[in-house]
Design an enzyme around this catalytic site. Structure first.
Site, PDB file in Angstrom:
ATOM      1  N   ASP A   1       0.842  -1.204   0.000  1.00  0.00           N
ATOM      2  CA  ASP A   1       0.000   0.000   0.000  1.00  0.00           C
ATOM      3  C   ASP A   1       0.874   1.251   0.000  1.00  0.00           C
ATOM      4  OD1 ASP A   1       0.932   0.097   2.636  1.00  0.00           O
ATOM      5  OD2 ASP A   1      -0.984  -0.477   3.525  1.00  0.00           O
TER       6      ASP A   1
ATOM      7  N   ASP B   1      -7.476  -1.200  13.839  1.00  0.00           N
ATOM      8  CA  ASP B   1      -8.889  -1.481  13.552  1.00  0.00           C
ATOM      9  C   ASP B   1      -9.066  -2.789  12.782  1.00  0.00           C
ATOM     10  OD1 ASP B   1      -7.826  -0.777  11.115  1.00  0.00           O
ATOM     11  OD2 ASP B   1      -9.291   0.796  10.667  1.00  0.00           O
TER      12      ASP B   1
ATOM     13  N   HIS C   1      -7.361  -3.606  10.064  1.00  0.00           N
ATOM     14  CA  HIS C   1      -7.111  -3.521   8.619  1.00  0.00           C
ATOM     15  C   HIS C   1      -5.886  -4.354   8.234  1.00  0.00           C
ATOM     16  CE1 HIS C   1      -4.496   0.358   9.184  1.00  0.00           C
ATOM     17  NE2 HIS C   1      -3.709  -0.688   9.117  1.00  0.00           N
TER      18      HIS C   1
ATOM     19  N   GLU D   1      -9.762  -1.367   5.009  1.00  0.00           N
ATOM     20  CA  GLU D   1     -10.355  -0.948   6.282  1.00  0.00           C
ATOM     21  C   GLU D   1     -11.639  -1.735   6.541  1.00  0.00           C
ATOM     22  OE1 GLU D   1      -8.746   0.810   8.236  1.00  0.00           O
ATOM     23  OE2 GLU D   1      -7.766   2.542   7.333  1.00  0.00           O
TER      24      GLU D   1
END
Ligand code: PGA
Length: 237
Positions: free
Chosen positions: A70, A132, A134, A139
């Site tokens: 990413d 979270d 991810h 996400e």
């Protein structure tokens, strides 16, 4: 729970051994493939791995194709970008990273993804886990068929990078869960107490888009390398 333990596909080690253990698992994964196509993460977690690689003067096998998993969308040069991260932590290693300053991020990540596909898809995906849940910038709400795309960074992700970014980017470009889950082997890295709850939720909780990393549970060749702090809420066997 002891400092060092394992269950199928999971290795928990003392914090000071995390980098060595991650490196050993990566070596093992690479040894099985000719001209491996590898996805590599950034963030705090893989630093110990990359330090170990540097210490061992490790060179990726000839013909390896290396891709970041990413990158942030950011129009200026910035030390927080993943390109800058790799230049610092794996200097000289030819890792293709989506261009953070690309004028058209949608086109950029589409082209990046085509390059991964043209290489034959990932043999080995090394990933971290976000606060979270991810994986890369997939996400919560992502599903197993979420493709490569530009994503809106969730609030916990932006909070996680606040030490490096002021203000934080709002968007990132990411390999999708679809491409990551198609990797022949996945190595999930997690270290530190701050990852204990989310790691347990991801690996021992229900499989749900609310926790994208939970989809890793279904992967046939997943190895988790974590330190004892991150492992502290996992069920031992
Ligand atoms: P971290 O990030 O290694 O900095 O905790 C991991 C991630 O968000 O994937």
């Amino acid at each position: 729970m002891p400092d060092r333990w394992s269950r199928e596909g999971l290795l928990a080690v003392p914090p000071e051994e995390f980098g060595v253990a991650a490196f050993a698992v990566l070596l093992h994964a690479l040894a099985r493939v000719d001209r491996p196509v590898v996805g590599l993460p950034t963030g705090r977690t893989p630093v110990a791995l990359y330090e170990e690689m540097q210490r061992e003067s490790f060179v990726f096998p000839e013909g390896s194709r290396l891709f970041a998993i990413d990158e942030y969308c950011w129009r200026e040069p910035h030390p927080g970008t993943n390109a800058a991260f790799f230049a610092r932590h794996l200097p000289g290693v030819p890792i293709r990273v989506p261009r953070h300053d690309a004028p058209h991020p949608d086109a950029e990540i589409a082209e990046f993804c085509r390059a991964v596909a043209d290489a034959g898809g990932l043999d080995v995906a090394v990933v971290g886990i976000g606060a979270d849940g991810h994986i890369a910038f997939n996400e919560p709400g992502s599903t197993t068929d979420s493709p490569c795309r530009v994503t809106l960074l969730a609030e916990p992700t932006r909070a996680q990078i606040a030490g490096d970014w002021q203000p934080q980017p709002t968007h990132g470009m990411t390999l999708g869960l679809a491409e990551l889950l198609r990797a022949r082997r996945i190595v999930l890295l997690a270290s530190g107490e701050s990852k204990a709850a989310i790691l347990a939720t991801a690996l021992d909780g229900p499989v749900t888009p609310d926790v994208p990393a939970s989809f890793l549970q279904g992967h046939p060749a997943l190895t988790v390398v974590c330190d004892s702090a991150a492992a502290s809420q996992l069920r031992p066997c």
